[in-house]
Design a protein around this motif. Structure first.
Motif, mmCIF file in Angstrom:
data_model
loop_
_atom_site.group_PDB
_atom_site.id
_atom_site.type_symbol
_atom_site.label_atom_id
_atom_site.label_comp_id
_atom_site.label_asym_id
_atom_site.label_seq_id
_atom_site.Cartn_x
_atom_site.Cartn_y
_atom_site.Cartn_z
ATOM 1 N N ASN A 220 0.841 -1.199 0.000
ATOM 2 C CA ASN A 220 0.000 0.000 0.000
ATOM 3 C C ASN A 220 0.872 1.244 0.000
ATOM 4 N N SER B 39 -0.037 5.107 0.829
ATOM 5 C CA SER B 39 -1.225 5.784 1.338
ATOM 6 C C SER B 39 -0.915 7.164 1.890
ATOM 7 N N ASN C 21 -0.066 -5.226 2.327
ATOM 8 C CA ASN C 21 -1.446 -5.622 2.064
ATOM 9 C C ASN C 21 -1.421 -7.089 1.674
ATOM 10 N N SER D 57 -4.207 -4.853 6.167
ATOM 11 C CA SER D 57 -3.803 -3.684 5.380
ATOM 12 C C SER D 57 -3.222 -2.607 6.290
ATOM 13 N N LEU E 115 -2.082 1.172 6.646
ATOM 14 C CA LEU E 115 -2.282 2.496 6.052
ATOM 15 C C LEU E 115 -1.679 3.563 6.955
ATOM 16 N N VAL F 39 -5.697 5.607 -0.785
ATOM 17 C CA VAL F 39 -4.752 4.493 -0.881
ATOM 18 C C VAL F 39 -4.581 3.984 -2.311
ATOM 19 N N THR G 76 -2.872 0.602 -4.068
ATOM 20 C CA THR G 76 -2.416 -0.740 -3.699
ATOM 21 C C THR G 76 -1.881 -1.464 -4.926
#
Length: 228
Positions: free
Chosen positions: A34, A36, A52, A76, A78, A202, A204
């Motif tokens: 990720n 973010s 992730n 996940s 973030l 985000v 990914t």
């Protein structure tokens, strides 16, 4: 998190039992990165990197299997990160601000796959916050779930998959919070004050391996690994 995992496993068992109108169900595992940011934290750019990873089931609901529903359970990471503040030395060791938000996420998406090569999807996800930490320069100002961040995060998703080789796919996903995860209160050196709502934003990038997906040979026949 235990409730989410239990509900996800029960849903898989129910769907597997019914076989969704005799359509084959595929299992998959995804892992990646990720990038973010948190819109509203006065830090700009996708500078926070996190993992992730998670399993999924892919359920066709048309005979040609071009339309599918994908259910996932992901871990996940973030957050937000800025190495240097406006007045910090470029040699500073500690970050100006760092926010880590770890979620257990359940995405649900509808995909359309064209020629078994490219797949596009839309969907939603529910994320449950499992850990939160925030540093301001040298100080840890948030540590754990008792902080100001919402324990729930509802996101809208845009998803694209490209086949790399046989059952291996490259997956790009964009997600954005539909409701605020926090309200920040800011004050500058001129004593000006303002509030901004925070939202997860985000990008990914993952690799997805589909375990029992048929492999289409050059002669047009599908190899399914022994399954009919």
């Amino acid at each position: 998190m235990k409730r989410i995992l239990t509900a996800f496993l029960l849903l898989i068992l129910v769907i597997s039992e019914k076989e969704v109108s005799a359509q084959r169900i595929y299992g998959a595992l995804s892992a990646g990165l990720n990038l973010s940011q948190i819109d509203g934290d006065e830090i700009y750019g996708f500078h926070h990197a996190g993992f992730n990873v998670g399993p999924s089931v892919i359920i066709p609901f048309t005979k040609n299997k071009k339309w599918t529903v994908t259910l996932e359970l992901d871990y996940s990471q973030l957050g937000s990160y800025q190495k240097h503040g406006p007045s910090d030395s470029i040699t500073a060791i500690t970050p100006y601000r760092k926010i880590n938000l770890d979620y257990a996420v359940v995405p649900v998406l509808v995909h359309f796959t064209d020629k078994n090569i490219i797949s596009g999807g839309l969907g939603f996800s529910y994320g449950r916050l499992v850990n939160a930490k925030q540093w301001e320069r040298d100080s840890l100002v948030v540590n754990g779930l008792s902080g100001p961040y919402s324990k729930n995060d509802w996101d809208v998703l845009i998803d694209v998959k490209l086949k790399l080789y046989q059952r291996l796919w490259f997956n790009f996903r964009y997600s954005y919070s539909m409701a605020k995860i926090i309200t920040y209160h800011w004050k500058n050196e001129a004593n000006q004050e303002w509030d901004r709502n925070g939202y997860n934003n985000v990008l990914t990038f993952r690799l997805t391996y589909v375990f029992n997906q048929p492999i289409v040979k050059k002669n047009g026949k599908a190899k399914t690994g022994g399954a009919k």
